[in-house]
Design an enzyme around this catalytic site. Structure first.
Site, PDB file in Angstrom:
ATOM      1  N   SER A  48       0.866  -1.174   0.000  1.00 10.90           N
ATOM      2  CA  SER A  48       0.000   0.000   0.000  1.00 10.90           C
ATOM      3  C   SER A  48       0.901   1.222   0.000  1.00 10.90           C
ATOM      4  O   SER A  48       1.931   1.231   0.692  1.00 10.90           O
ATOM      5  CB  SER A  48      -0.872   0.012   1.249  1.00 10.90           C
ATOM      6  OG  SER A  48      -1.494   1.267   1.371  1.00 10.90           O
ATOM      7  N   TYR A  74       5.409   1.262  -2.585  1.00 10.09           N
ATOM      8  CA  TYR A  74       5.514   0.531  -3.852  1.00 10.09           C
ATOM      9  C   TYR A  74       6.977   0.206  -4.169  1.00 10.09           C
ATOM     10  O   TYR A  74       7.287  -0.805  -4.798  1.00 10.09           O
ATOM     11  CB  TYR A  74       4.896   1.349  -4.998  1.00 10.09           C
ATOM     12  CG  TYR A  74       3.406   1.622  -4.863  1.00 10.09           C
ATOM     13  CD1 TYR A  74       2.584   0.870  -4.036  1.00 10.09           C
ATOM     14  CD2 TYR A  74       2.804   2.655  -5.607  1.00 10.09           C
ATOM     15  CE1 TYR A  74       1.220   1.126  -3.939  1.00 10.09           C
ATOM     16  CE2 TYR A  74       1.439   2.915  -5.525  1.00 10.09           C
ATOM     17  CZ  TYR A  74       0.655   2.152  -4.678  1.00 10.09           C
ATOM     18  OH  TYR A  74      -0.692   2.408  -4.588  1.00 10.09           O
ATOM     19  N   HIS A  95      -0.708   4.657 -13.597  1.00 11.57           N
ATOM     20  CA  HIS A  95      -0.223   3.442 -14.264  1.00 11.57           C
ATOM     21  C   HIS A  95       1.157   3.616 -14.908  1.00 11.57           C
ATOM     22  O   HIS A  95       2.007   2.734 -14.790  1.00 11.57           O
ATOM     23  CB  HIS A  95      -1.242   2.972 -15.316  1.00 11.57           C
ATOM     24  CG  HIS A  95      -2.513   2.451 -14.712  1.00 11.57           C
ATOM     25  ND1 HIS A  95      -3.601   2.068 -15.460  1.00 11.57           N
ATOM     26  CD2 HIS A  95      -2.880   2.253 -13.408  1.00 11.57           C
ATOM     27  CE1 HIS A  95      -4.575   1.658 -14.652  1.00 11.57           C
ATOM     28  NE2 HIS A  95      -4.160   1.770 -13.418  1.00 11.57           N
ATOM     29  N   LYS A 113      -6.410  -1.727 -16.630  1.00 12.33           N
ATOM     30  CA  LYS A 113      -6.878  -0.834 -17.672  1.00 12.33           C
ATOM     31  C   LYS A 113      -7.311   0.473 -17.016  1.00 12.33           C
ATOM     32  O   LYS A 113      -7.603   0.462 -15.814  1.00 12.33           O
ATOM     33  CB  LYS A 113      -8.003  -1.453 -18.498  1.00 12.33           C
ATOM     34  CG  LYS A 113      -9.067  -2.240 -17.762  1.00 12.33           C
ATOM     35  CD  LYS A 113      -9.904  -1.621 -16.701  1.00 12.33           C
ATOM     36  CE  LYS A 113     -10.757  -0.451 -17.083  1.00 12.33           C
ATOM     37  NZ  LYS A 113     -11.546   0.076 -15.922  1.00 12.33           N
ATOM     38  N   ASP A 201     -12.326   4.608 -18.166  1.00 13.14           N
ATOM     39  CA  ASP A 201     -12.769   3.589 -17.218  1.00 13.14           C
ATOM     40  C   ASP A 201     -13.713   2.564 -17.828  1.00 13.14           C
ATOM     41  O   ASP A 201     -13.544   1.358 -17.625  1.00 13.14           O
ATOM     42  CB  ASP A 201     -13.453   4.236 -16.008  1.00 13.14           C
ATOM     43  CG  ASP A 201     -13.598   3.227 -14.888  1.00 13.14           C
ATOM     44  OD1 ASP A 201     -12.574   2.870 -14.290  1.00 13.14           O
ATOM     45  OD2 ASP A 201     -14.723   2.740 -14.652  1.00 13.14           O
TER      46      ASP A 201
END
Ligand SMILES: NC(=O)C1=CN([C@@H]2O[C@H](COP(=O)(O)OP(=O)(O)OC[C@H]3O[C@@H](n4cnc5c(N)ncnc54)[C@H](OP(=O)(O)O)[C@@H]3O)[C@@H](O)[C@H]2O)C=CC1
Ligand SMILES: O=C1OC[C@@H](O)[C@H](O)[C@H]1O
Length: 393
Positions: A48, A74, A95, A113, A201
């Protein structure tokens, strides 16, 4: 002869939100419950960006293995030598930076995605994966459903003749009074800082079906990038709330219509009374897919000369009875496992080039509609210390 020992993939989960939970629970299902025996999955680490405790809570929530390592960053996840592949489950905005962080660290990547915010970012990630000889895939799970495989096979076999048009819709009725939608302005669905908007989205699934029907099934040499015409209604946050795209493949005389909205629903009454979400139309008939476009469970084949007979095929998603779970994301995970086992760097079901073409279409549509994302999330310059990687919000 195939080995009787399944190939095991060790996953690292980046982010602890909703889809990370769905995907991880699917990883934990027994592959045999979907009749898969050649690969299996382990969750070995979760990270997290906000706190290690969130990763701990996540493991509890998914009833995950107590052996999994939990991280509050991360950076630590991508440095873990036990992780074979990182699943990126952050908002679209993140992303590019997150995937590049993982690839730079030498990790294979499955990235949610929409792959990126811009086509240039997608190209840079592909270049990096190629340079580092790593597996990299956009997590468009729907492509790996048996229903998608079956529909592609039908199209390729000429079951409905020459395919000239595909119309696909993924819309949800989130309409609210006074011009608002039900999402708070800060929600990732409409927050411009998180690359929100219907197209990236939801509309990506409409495009997925258009591309499965009109592009993917074409022989490699015959594939062409489409012309794009788009209409966009913007929400007051600057994100798109309703987007309609026409893609035209001139050489094939085919056209696709990809629709998405946060104002009206594809499934009007929650019982599919509105008809199919996807119509693929050919010279010899039509294939209809009942929505939602991201998780369809039924298709119909209607032949021009079928005398009024319609073939209706149900494609249910298997559940692991022990865990009482099965969402349908395990099939894309199985694909990653097989690619890693076989040394493949990209999936034939969603090759890098196709992810890039679809990103180009979405970028062009957003350009035509005047949607602009902030530089922090649109840049194609990697920065390991970007707030998108460090979580310093
Ligand atoms: N395939 C599918 O069916 C679906 C795919 N998605 C995709 O998954 C991605 C995530 O969506 P979803 O899980 O619904 O989103 P959530 O908001 O539920 O979770 C996103 C997670 O990303 C991390 N994160 C890092 N920085 C931020 C930030 N600035 N703001 C918000 N979250 C941040 C957080 O985890 P942490 O704090 O632990 O780092 C957060 O929990 C999107 O790309 C979306 O398109 C979403 C739903 C369905
Ligand atoms: O990928 C998705 O599929 C399901 C939707 O509800 C969600 O918003 C989207 O991100």
């Amino acid at each position: 002869m195939a080995s009787s020992t399944p190939y095991t993939v060790r996953w690292g989960i980046m982010a602890t939100g909703w889809i990370a939970e769905m995907f991880s629970k699917d990883l934990l299902t027994n592959p045999a419950t979907r009749d898969v025996h050649d690969v299996r999955h382990e969750i070995v680490a979760v990270a997290s960006s906000s706190a290690k405790e969130r990763a701990d809570e996540f493991i509890t929530k998914i009833d995950g293995p107590s052996t999994a390592k939990t991280y509050g960053s991360y950076h630590e996840l991508v440095a873990d030598p036990d992780v074979d592949i990182v699943y990126i489950a952050t908002p679209h905005s993140h992303h590019f930076q997150n995937a590049m962080l993982a690839l730079e660290a030498g990790k294979n990547v499955l990235c949610e995605k929409a792959l990126t915010v811009t086509a240039s970012q997608a190209r840079k990630l592909v270049d990096k994966a190629r340079e580092k000889n790593l597996f990299f895939m956009e997590a468009v799970w729907t492509r790996y459903f048996p229903i998608s495989i079956k529909v592609r096979e039908l199209l390729a076999s000429g079951a409905i003749g020459n395919v000239y048009r595909a119309v696909a819709d993924l819309s949800f009725n989130n309409d609210a009074p006074e011009g608002k939608v039900t999402f708070k302005d800060s929600h990732r669905m409409v927050n411009i800082d998180l690359a929100g908007g219907a197209l990236l989205d939801l509309g990506i699934y409409s495009l997925t079906w258009v591309f499965q029907a009109l592009y993917h099934v074409q022989p490699e040499k015959k594939k062409e990038s489409p012309k794009v015409a788009a209409a966009i209604n913007k929400y007051h946050t600057g994100a798109d709330e309703t987007t309609s795209i026409i893609v035209q493949f001139p050489k094939h005389r085919s056209q696709g219509v990809a629709l998405t909205s946060l104002r009206i629903g594809t499934d009007v009454d929650g019982h599919n009374s509105g008809g199919p979400a996807i119509r693929i139309q050919g010279s010899g008939g039509e294939i209809q897919v009942m929505g939602p476009a991201y998780r369809p469970l039924q298709y119909k084949v209607i032949k021009k000369d079928g005398g009024g007979q319609v073939e209706v095929v149900d494609c249910p998603i298997p559940k692991d009875p022990t865990r009482d779970w099965g969402h349908g994301m395990f099939w894309e995970a199985d694909e990653c496992a097989r690619c890693l086992r076989d040394g493949k760097k990209e999936s034939e079901t969603l090759p890098w080039s196709e992810s890039i073409v679809i990103m180009e279409v979405m970028e062009e549509a957003l350009r035509q509609g005047g949607v602009e994302y902030p530089e922090l999330i649109a840049t194609d310059v990697f920065d390991a210390q970007s707030s998108l990687n460090t979580g310093k919000r």
